[in-house]
Write a protein that holds these residues in place. Structure first.
Motif, PDB file in Angstrom:
ATOM      1  N   ARG A 192       5.753  -2.106  16.370  1.00 57.09           N
ATOM      2  CA  ARG A 192       5.311  -3.158  15.451  1.00 57.09           C
ATOM      3  C   ARG A 192       6.306  -4.313  15.411  1.00 57.09           C
ATOM      4  O   ARG A 192       5.908  -5.482  15.272  1.00 57.09           O
ATOM      5  N   GLN A 211      -0.242  -5.440  18.625  1.00 54.72           N
ATOM      6  CA  GLN A 211      -1.345  -4.990  17.786  1.00 54.72           C
ATOM      7  C   GLN A 211      -1.951  -3.680  18.280  1.00 54.72           C
ATOM      8  O   GLN A 211      -2.540  -2.931  17.509  1.00 54.72           O
ATOM      9  N   LEU A 234      -3.293   1.554  16.108  1.00 53.36           N
ATOM     10  CA  LEU A 234      -2.238   0.961  16.930  1.00 53.36           C
ATOM     11  C   LEU A 234      -2.283   1.525  18.346  1.00 53.36           C
ATOM     12  O   LEU A 234      -1.943   0.837  19.306  1.00 53.36           O
TER      13      LEU A 234
END
Length: 278
Positions: free
Chosen positions: A92, A97, A121
């Motif tokens: 992250r 994404q 994710l």
């Protein structure tokens, strides 16, 4: 397309969860990148360039050292749930994404945790030479292999990843030659990392009621890859992964062991690419 390859991609750093993660990125910057999770005591330099560069022809490859490992700061946790959470924080922090995730050996345990905790994710998973929680390790020869003496020391990885057959051993020596070409190498892991990873393995393989139940929650398409005779994590556990996961397929390579993808790198890249592109 990045001009860098496995051998010359610069080591970069990014902060997340109070940890300074070391990582390398290279390959075609299109589609979903793939994040690699390493085996016991391994660093970014322990991956096979034939695998990483092979996959990098069609997608971006991201190698990293998890918390406390080699050139990353922090402390290595003694459980795979925290390792998975740290990996998610790293991903992250890169602003990604969605990723595909590959894990070999205990990296496969971490990859499962990333999938469980990360949800959307994670798009797809590749699990290599790995197993599930509560797995029976009676048939594993890992203790004898890792406590052995090797001259030169790097020949330990021949016994870890390859079978004692002529063809497998020959492939193993070629793998070692590919792996050791890089000059600006990561430092080896610390005693803290070795101890913590060992404790985490002990917790992971401890039998519990409904040890396999969590696998039903890993919904992402999964490719399970294994050798015909894995001396570290017995091959049968890969069959269990495929059977218990909702959307998993299994490939077993002949005359091979824990590091089957290093014995058949070109074939693995073909299979992995087909799976990731489907």
């Amino acid at each position: 397309m990045s001009s860098h390859t496995h051998h010359d991609a610069p080591t970069q750093y990014i902060e997340a969860n109070g940890i300074r993660f070391a990582y390398r990125r290279f390959g075609k910057k299109a589609g979903v990148p793939i994040v690699f999770n390493q085996h016991y005591t391994g660093t970014m330099d322990y991956w096979d360039p034939a695998v990483t560069d092979g996959l990098a022809k069609d997608r971006e490859v991201i190698l990293f050292n998890n918390a406390g490992v080699s050139s990353s700061s922090g402390v290595t946790p003694s459980n795979f749930q925290e390792m998975g959470a740290n990996a998610i924080a790293f991903i992250r922090a890169l602003g990604l994404q969605q990723v595909d995730v590959l894990g070999i050996s205990i990296g496969g345990f971490v990859a499962q945790e990333i999938a469980l905790q990360g949800g959307d994710l994670v798009r797809k998973i590749i699990l290599v030479g790995t197993g599930h929680r509560g797995q029976d390790m009676t048939a594993s020869r890992s203790n004898a292999i890792f406590s052995g003496t090797y001259d030169p020391p790097e020949h330990l990885w021949l016994d870890v990843h390859f079978k004692p057959t002529e063809s497998s051993r020959k492939a193993g020596l070629a793998f070692l030659e590919r792996k050791w070409r890089r000059t600006d190498r990561d430092p080896e892991v610390s005693e803290q990392t070795i101890t913590a990873q060992g404790e985490a393995i002990g917790k992971w393989v401890t039998p519990e009621a409904d040890s396999l139940a969590y696998l039903k929650s890993i919904k992402q398409p999964t490719l399970v890859v294994q050798g015909s005779d894995d001396a570290i994590i017995p091959t049968i556990h890969s069959l269990t992964l495929q059977h218990e996961m909702p959307d998993a397929q299994l490939i077993v390579y002949p005359d091979s062991g824990h590091g089957s993808i290093y014995q058949y790198p070109e074939l693995f890249v073909t299979h992995a690419t087909t799976f990731l592109d489907a």
